[in-house]
Motif scaffolding. Structure first.
Motif, PDB file in Angstrom:
ATOM      1  N   ASN A 157       0.905  -1.348  -0.130  1.00 19.05           N
ATOM      2  CA  ASN A 157      -0.136  -0.289  -0.016  1.00 19.05           C
ATOM      3  C   ASN A 157       0.749   1.783   0.096  1.00 19.05           C
ATOM      4  OD1 ASN A 157       0.796   0.676   3.221  1.00 19.05           O
ATOM      5  ND2 ASN A 157      -0.991  -1.438   2.820  1.00 19.05           N
ATOM      6  N   THR A 158       2.373   0.815   0.163  1.00 18.26           N
ATOM      7  CA  THR A 158       3.161   2.644   0.131  1.00 18.26           C
ATOM      8  C   THR A 158       4.343   2.289  -0.322  1.00 18.26           C
ATOM      9  OG1 THR A 158       1.947   3.084   2.633  1.00 18.26           O
ATOM     10  CG2 THR A 158       4.084   3.683   1.447  1.00 18.26           C
ATOM     11  N   VAL A 159       4.396   3.397  -1.477  1.00 16.41           N
ATOM     12  CA  VAL A 159       6.120   2.691  -2.329  1.00 16.41           C
ATOM     13  C   VAL A 159       6.689   3.655  -1.794  1.00 16.41           C
ATOM     14  CG1 VAL A 159       7.358   2.489  -4.079  1.00 16.41           C
ATOM     15  CG2 VAL A 159       4.982   1.488  -3.533  1.00 16.41           C
ATOM     16  N   THR A 160       8.094   3.978  -0.878  1.00 15.99           N
ATOM     17  CA  THR A 160       8.427   5.192  -0.824  1.00 15.99           C
ATOM     18  C   THR A 160       9.896   5.632  -1.748  1.00 15.99           C
ATOM     19  OG1 THR A 160       7.655   5.382   1.629  1.00 15.99           O
ATOM     20  CG2 THR A 160       9.563   7.130   1.188  1.00 15.99           C
ATOM     21  N   PHE A 161      10.040   6.554  -2.454  1.00 15.65           N
ATOM     22  CA  PHE A 161      11.425   6.858  -2.737  1.00 15.65           C
ATOM     23  C   PHE A 161      11.892   7.695  -2.130  1.00 15.65           C
ATOM     24  CE2 PHE A 161       8.511   5.482  -6.494  1.00 15.65           C
ATOM     25  CZ  PHE A 161       8.984   5.000  -7.024  1.00 15.65           C
ATOM     26  N   ALA A 162      13.166   7.274  -1.612  1.00 17.10           N
ATOM     27  CA  ALA A 162      14.629   7.867  -0.536  1.00 17.10           C
ATOM     28  C   ALA A 162      14.743   8.923  -2.295  1.00 17.10           C
ATOM     29  CB  ALA A 162      15.495   6.801  -0.231  1.00 17.10           C
ATOM     30  N   GLU A 163      15.055  10.420  -1.025  1.00 12.92           N
ATOM     31  CA  GLU A 163      15.425  11.329  -2.390  1.00 12.92           C
ATOM     32  C   GLU A 163      17.345  10.974  -1.775  1.00 12.92           C
ATOM     33  OE1 GLU A 163      14.190  13.995  -3.119  1.00 12.92           O
ATOM     34  OE2 GLU A 163      11.949  12.988  -2.526  1.00 12.92           O
ATOM     35  N   ASN A 164      17.747  11.746  -2.766  1.00 16.24           N
ATOM     36  CA  ASN A 164      19.456  12.008  -2.820  1.00 16.24           C
ATOM     37  C   ASN A 164      19.553  12.710  -1.883  1.00 16.24           C
ATOM     38  OD1 ASN A 164      18.753  10.579  -5.710  1.00 16.24           O
ATOM     39  ND2 ASN A 164      18.111  12.621  -6.137  1.00 16.24           N
ATOM     40  N   ARG A 165      20.772  11.499  -1.223  1.00 19.90           N
ATOM     41  CA  ARG A 165      21.590  12.276  -0.981  1.00 19.90           C
ATOM     42  C   ARG A 165      22.829  13.479  -1.254  1.00 19.90           C
ATOM     43  NH1 ARG A 165      23.786   6.310   1.823  1.00 19.90           N
ATOM     44  NH2 ARG A 165      25.685   6.843  -1.032  1.00 19.90           N
ATOM     45  N   PRO A 166      23.023  14.133  -0.017  1.00 22.31           N
ATOM     46  CA  PRO A 166      24.072  15.378  -0.810  1.00 22.31           C
ATOM     47  C   PRO A 166      25.078  14.866  -0.748  1.00 22.31           C
ATOM     48  CG  PRO A 166      23.155  16.101   1.351  1.00 22.31           C
ATOM     49  CD  PRO A 166      22.655  14.498   0.922  1.00 22.31           C
ATOM     50  N   GLY A 167      25.322  14.836  -2.432  1.00 17.91           N
ATOM     51  CA  GLY A 167      26.758  14.372  -2.412  1.00 17.91           C
ATOM     52  C   GLY A 167      27.251  13.226  -3.473  1.00 17.91           C
ATOM     53  N   THR A 168      25.602  12.278  -4.009  1.00 19.07           N
ATOM     54  CA  THR A 168      25.497  11.103  -4.569  1.00 19.07           C
ATOM     55  C   THR A 168      25.470  12.414  -5.864  1.00 19.07           C
ATOM     56  OG1 THR A 168      23.733  11.021  -3.639  1.00 19.07           O
ATOM     57  CG2 THR A 168      25.013  10.582  -2.865  1.00 19.07           C
ATOM     58  N   VAL A 169      25.998  10.781  -6.732  1.00 16.15           N
ATOM     59  CA  VAL A 169      25.067  11.462  -8.233  1.00 16.15           C
ATOM     60  C   VAL A 169      23.675  11.704  -8.301  1.00 16.15           C
ATOM     61  CG1 VAL A 169      25.626  10.171 -10.539  1.00 16.15           C
ATOM     62  CG2 VAL A 169      27.391  10.276  -9.127  1.00 16.15           C
ATOM     63  N   VAL A 170      22.844  11.592  -9.326  1.00 19.91           N
ATOM     64  CA  VAL A 170      21.317  11.558  -9.176  1.00 19.91           C
ATOM     65  C   VAL A 170      21.521  10.634 -10.631  1.00 19.91           C
ATOM     66  CG1 VAL A 170      19.481  13.042  -9.605  1.00 19.91           C
ATOM     67  CG2 VAL A 170      21.203  14.143  -8.724  1.00 19.91           C
ATOM     68  N   ARG A 171      20.706   9.833 -10.230  1.00 16.25           N
ATOM     69  CA  ARG A 171      20.224   8.746 -11.298  1.00 16.25           C
ATOM     70  C   ARG A 171      19.017   9.140 -12.242  1.00 16.25           C
ATOM     71  NH1 ARG A 171      23.410   3.881 -11.646  1.00 16.25           N
ATOM     72  NH2 ARG A 171      24.183   4.108  -9.819  1.00 16.25           N
ATOM     73  N   ALA A 172      18.057   9.040 -13.476  1.00 17.61           N
ATOM     74  CA  ALA A 172      17.355   9.634 -13.743  1.00 17.61           C
ATOM     75  C   ALA A 172      16.178   7.605 -13.974  1.00 17.61           C
ATOM     76  CB  ALA A 172      17.291   9.661 -15.412  1.00 17.61           C
TER      77      ALA A 172
END
Length: 206
Positions: free
Chosen positions: A140-155
């Protein structure tokens, strides 16, 4: 190992193929040596009580193509040099599962008929394949964790049907890195009333 029909020599097992353990309905735990080089994604199909897949080090073999964390199977992809979820055992009864940081791909059938109510997907995940969460009726719940500072942002690429028949999902907030909107992602999600996307990316809220 196994022995040949015409001699007593022991031959190493390297592959666990499609349906090798199909419908072994009483199987709870399986221990696999790291000498195994290929495990078909459907090897454990129908193992409804399977809770733990453990990979252990065999004598003289240092490389782990597959590995396990807390009974969940992962694949060290030799082509992408990334870590993929491979199979979450169907018999596990965790109410929540937090996918380890560093996982890049959730494959077709990776969470097939899993029983958890909530899943946390780290920002390292770039691909969620078709039918990845197929028939996860308790989810019932899907959580997408936020990008951590300094990490590469992946599409984030979510394929059509990724959450098909996750019938208890009622709202989903996708991360700003979500890259390819397709309404078929949530096919046959009869209770889903709201899908939104965090600001700052390619898509706005919907």
């Amino acid at each position: 190992t196994f022995k040949g029909e015409d001699d007593d020599r022991a031959y190493p097992v390297k592959v666990i193929s499609d349906s090798s353990f199909k419908s072994c309905s009483q199987l709870v735990t399986i221990n696999i040596p790291n000498s195994i080089t290929n495990i078909d994604i459907k090897a454990f199909q129908g193992c409804t009580l399977l809770e733990n897949i453990n990979v252990y080090g065999a004598d003289g073999i240092n490389e782990f193509i597959y590995e396990s964390e807390d009974g969940v199977l992962f694949y060290n992809n030799q082509q992408t040099l990334a870590k993929d979820l491979w199979f979450y055992p169907m018999g596990r009864t965790d109410s929540m599962y937090v996918l380890p940081d560093g996982v890049v791909n959730i494959p077709t059938g990776g969470f097939y008929q899993s029983k958890f109510q909530e899943v946390v997907i780290p920002s390292s995940v770039a691909y969620i394949q078709i039918d990845a969460f197929y028939d996860t009726k308790s989810l019932n719940t899907v959580t997408f964790a936020e990008n951590r500072p300094g990490t590469v942002v992946r599409a984030l690429d979510i394929r059509p049907g990724a959450f098909e028949r996750a019938v208890n999902l009622n709202s989903v907030v996708l991360p700003s890195r979500y890259d390819n909107f397709n309404r078929m992602i949530f096919y046959k999600n009869s209770k889903l009333t709201s899908v939104s996307v965090n600001p700052g990316g390619k898509y706005g809220s919907s």
